[in-house]
Design an enzyme around this catalytic site. Sequence first.
Site, PDB file in Angstrom:
ATOM      1  N   GLN A 187       0.850  -1.203   0.000  1.00  0.00           N
ATOM      2  CA  GLN A 187       0.000   0.000   0.000  1.00  0.00           C
ATOM      3  C   GLN A 187       0.878   1.242   0.000  1.00  0.00           C
ATOM      4  O   GLN A 187       0.393   2.344  -0.129  1.00  0.00           O
ATOM      5  CB  GLN A 187      -0.862   0.023   1.255  1.00  0.00           C
ATOM      6  CG  GLN A 187      -1.808  -1.130   1.384  1.00  0.00           C
ATOM      7  CD  GLN A 187      -2.399  -1.167   2.788  1.00  0.00           C
ATOM      8  OE1 GLN A 187      -3.323  -0.435   3.092  1.00  0.00           O
ATOM      9  NE2 GLN A 187      -1.853  -2.013   3.626  1.00  0.00           N
TER      10      GLN A 187
ATOM     11  N   HIS B 127      -1.262   1.399  -4.406  1.00  0.00           N
ATOM     12  CA  HIS B 127      -1.673   2.814  -4.374  1.00  0.00           C
ATOM     13  C   HIS B 127      -0.730   3.704  -5.178  1.00  0.00           C
ATOM     14  O   HIS B 127      -0.631   4.895  -4.915  1.00  0.00           O
ATOM     15  CB  HIS B 127      -1.718   3.316  -2.921  1.00  0.00           C
ATOM     16  CG  HIS B 127      -2.822   2.719  -2.108  1.00  0.00           C
ATOM     17  ND1 HIS B 127      -2.750   2.532  -0.749  1.00  0.00           N
ATOM     18  CD2 HIS B 127      -4.052   2.265  -2.471  1.00  0.00           C
ATOM     19  CE1 HIS B 127      -3.879   1.994  -0.309  1.00  0.00           C
ATOM     20  NE2 HIS B 127      -4.679   1.808  -1.329  1.00  0.00           N
TER      21      HIS B 127
ATOM     22  N   CYS C  86       0.092  12.439 -16.331  1.00  0.00           N
ATOM     23  CA  CYS C  86      -0.632  13.634 -16.763  1.00  0.00           C
ATOM     24  C   CYS C  86      -2.134  13.370 -16.626  1.00  0.00           C
ATOM     25  O   CYS C  86      -2.638  12.382 -17.158  1.00  0.00           O
ATOM     26  CB  CYS C  86      -0.284  13.969 -18.215  1.00  0.00           C
ATOM     27  SG  CYS C  86      -1.351  15.276 -18.869  1.00  0.00           S
TER      28      CYS C  86
ATOM     29  N   CYS D 137      -3.701  13.763 -20.616  1.00  0.00           N
ATOM     30  CA  CYS D 137      -3.445  12.784 -21.688  1.00  0.00           C
ATOM     31  C   CYS D 137      -3.055  11.410 -21.154  1.00  0.00           C
ATOM     32  O   CYS D 137      -2.846  10.487 -21.927  1.00  0.00           O
ATOM     33  CB  CYS D 137      -2.393  13.312 -22.668  1.00  0.00           C
ATOM     34  SG  CYS D 137      -0.721  13.365 -21.971  1.00  0.00           S
TER      35      CYS D 137
ATOM     36  N   CYS E  29       2.503  18.894 -18.242  1.00  0.00           N
ATOM     37  CA  CYS E  29       2.872  17.772 -19.111  1.00  0.00           C
ATOM     38  C   CYS E  29       3.744  18.228 -20.279  1.00  0.00           C
ATOM     39  O   CYS E  29       3.407  19.207 -20.965  1.00  0.00           O
ATOM     40  CB  CYS E  29       1.597  17.113 -19.628  1.00  0.00           C
ATOM     41  SG  CYS E  29       1.893  15.738 -20.737  1.00  0.00           S
TER      42      CYS E  29
ATOM     43  N   GLY F 267       2.726  -4.452   9.137  1.00  0.00           N
ATOM     44  CA  GLY F 267       2.547  -3.019   9.404  1.00  0.00           C
ATOM     45  C   GLY F 267       1.379  -2.353   8.716  1.00  0.00           C
ATOM     46  O   GLY F 267       1.526  -1.267   8.163  1.00  0.00           O
TER      47      GLY F 267
HETATM   48  P1  NAD Z   1      -1.430   3.074   8.870  1.00  0.00           P
HETATM   49  O1  NAD Z   1      -0.700   4.352   8.852  1.00  0.00           O
HETATM   50  O2  NAD Z   1      -2.887   3.131   8.957  1.00  0.00           O
HETATM   51  O3  NAD Z   1      -0.898   2.090  10.032  1.00  0.00           O
HETATM   52  C1  NAD Z   1       0.413   1.706  10.185  1.00  0.00           C
HETATM   53  C2  NAD Z   1       0.488   0.371  10.956  1.00  0.00           C
HETATM   54  O4  NAD Z   1       1.864   0.058  11.164  1.00  0.00           O
HETATM   55  C3  NAD Z   1      -0.157   0.392  12.355  1.00  0.00           C
HETATM   56  O5  NAD Z   1      -0.933  -0.783  12.498  1.00  0.00           O
HETATM   57  C4  NAD Z   1       1.042   0.385  13.326  1.00  0.00           C
HETATM   58  O6  NAD Z   1       0.758  -0.300  14.527  1.00  0.00           O
HETATM   59  C5  NAD Z   1       2.072  -0.363  12.516  1.00  0.00           C
HETATM   60  N1  NAD Z   1       3.470  -0.059  12.843  1.00  0.00           N
HETATM   61  C6  NAD Z   1       4.007   1.118  13.217  1.00  0.00           C
HETATM   62  N2  NAD Z   1       5.336   0.994  13.379  1.00  0.00           N
HETATM   63  C7  NAD Z   1       5.659  -0.285  13.081  1.00  0.00           C
HETATM   64  C8  NAD Z   1       6.879  -1.023  13.028  1.00  0.00           C
HETATM   65  N3  NAD Z   1       8.064  -0.454  13.319  1.00  0.00           N
HETATM   66  N4  NAD Z   1       6.824  -2.318  12.667  1.00  0.00           N
HETATM   67  C9  NAD Z   1       5.638  -2.919  12.383  1.00  0.00           C
HETATM   68  N5  NAD Z   1       4.452  -2.269  12.395  1.00  0.00           N
HETATM   69  C10 NAD Z   1       4.461  -0.969  12.747  1.00  0.00           C
HETATM   70  O7  NAD Z   1      -0.949   2.312   7.602  1.00  0.00           O
HETATM   71  P2  NAD Z   1      -1.714   1.574   6.491  1.00  0.00           P
HETATM   72  O8  NAD Z   1      -2.646   0.562   7.033  1.00  0.00           O
HETATM   73  O9  NAD Z   1      -0.683   1.139   5.564  1.00  0.00           O
HETATM   74  O10 NAD Z   1      -2.652   2.681   5.771  1.00  0.00           O
HETATM   75  C11 NAD Z   1      -2.332   4.001   5.478  1.00  0.00           C
HETATM   76  C12 NAD Z   1      -2.328   4.332   4.017  1.00  0.00           C
HETATM   77  O11 NAD Z   1      -1.420   5.389   3.791  1.00  0.00           O
HETATM   78  C13 NAD Z   1      -1.823   3.234   3.158  1.00  0.00           C
HETATM   79  O12 NAD Z   1      -2.333   3.380   1.886  1.00  0.00           O
HETATM   80  C14 NAD Z   1      -0.336   3.520   3.175  1.00  0.00           C
HETATM   81  O13 NAD Z   1       0.335   2.966   2.104  1.00  0.00           O
HETATM   82  C15 NAD Z   1      -0.295   5.014   3.048  1.00  0.00           C
HETATM   83  N6  NAD Z   1       0.949   5.523   3.619  1.00  0.00           N
HETATM   84  C16 NAD Z   1       2.106   5.191   2.992  1.00  0.00           C
HETATM   85  C17 NAD Z   1       3.320   5.576   3.513  1.00  0.00           C
HETATM   86  C18 NAD Z   1       4.562   5.153   2.790  1.00  0.00           C
HETATM   87  O14 NAD Z   1       4.541   5.057   1.555  1.00  0.00           O
HETATM   88  N7  NAD Z   1       5.619   4.835   3.515  1.00  0.00           N
HETATM   89  C19 NAD Z   1       3.353   6.331   4.704  1.00  0.00           C
HETATM   90  C20 NAD Z   1       2.147   6.691   5.301  1.00  0.00           C
HETATM   91  C21 NAD Z   1       0.935   6.266   4.752  1.00  0.00           C
END
Ligand code: NAD
Length: 259
Positions: A103, A121, A129, A132, A150, A190
């Site tokens: 995600q 995601h 863009c 287009c 673009c 996570g």
């Molecule tokens: P979330 O932000 O809702 O939850 C994060 C989860 O990770 C929690 O359950 C927490 O307990 C756990 N966590 C925190 N630290 C940890 C560690 N060190 N080891 C293991 N687990 C740990 O995340 P989500 O469910 O992925 O949803 C949020 C959305 O936002 C998703 O689409 C996500 O991809 C996106 N997002 C992406 C990034 C990124 O690209 N790094 C950052 C923030 C949010």
Amino acid sequence: MNKTTHFDDAVNLIKRAKHMVAFTGAGISVESGIPPFRGRGGLWNSYDPALLELDEFKNKPKDSWKLLKKLFYTHFGTAKPNGAHYALADLEENGFVKAVITQNIDNLHQLAGSKNVIDFHGNISRMVCLACKHFFARSDYSLNDLPLKCKECGGLIKPDVTFFGEAVPEPANTLANRQAEMSDVFLIIGSTGEVYPAALLPETAKETGAKIIEVNTSETQFTNKITDIFLKGKATEIMGELVSSLLAGSKNWERYFLR
Ligand code: NAD
């Protein structure tokens, strides 16, 4: 059941698996310095979630781009993969992981060397863009003159990341569902399970016969509903221990024992 028994059960399950798929959320990148969205230290405490709404982006592209540049390209863009990202790449190289559905948009699985990554995601390393639909690499643009336009048609350029109000991209959606259905072990790392439709993928895996292993510092929406083995702890610690057991004697095992 104590922690060691859980851990040994997970190792045995993974050893017997024919098609293990990993499913990662923001938690796997926390130890790379990228906070999750929710909870203490979460990004939504410092940024307005409207930042990722498609209409807001179209209405105020210059303001949106300024914030996106700071969040995605200065903050996320300079992060490095951590041990958990490398562990998944090594497990794939050694045949244990068949695909990683993420995600996350931070490109850290690819930087760690994972090959079969499904960006559910999108990914900040690409731009698209809105007019287009032409795709560009992030490196095709400098971020000095915002909003980005673009090179082909002059339309508004957006990071190739799924905003609120947008559907999950294809073919990622189809590929991810297919991997969930094919999996016999589904390893969640996570993820809170609060973001839909991504949160349906572990349920699909469970319904089609997979065992669910979950790695997280706290329990989630999945834990008491579909998880078979919950491994409580930080992603780098648990994945480091798992990979040490699974890859002992193989090419990369020293880096886990010697960490
Ligand atoms: P979330 O932000 O809702 O939850 C994060 C989860 O990770 C929690 O359950 C927490 O307990 C756990 N966590 C925190 N630290 C940890 C560690 N060190 N080891 C293991 N687990 C740990 O995340 P989500 O469910 O992925 O949803 C949020 C959305 O936002 C998703 O689409 C996500 O991809 C996106 N997002 C992406 C990034 C990124 O690209 N790094 C950052 C923030 C949010």
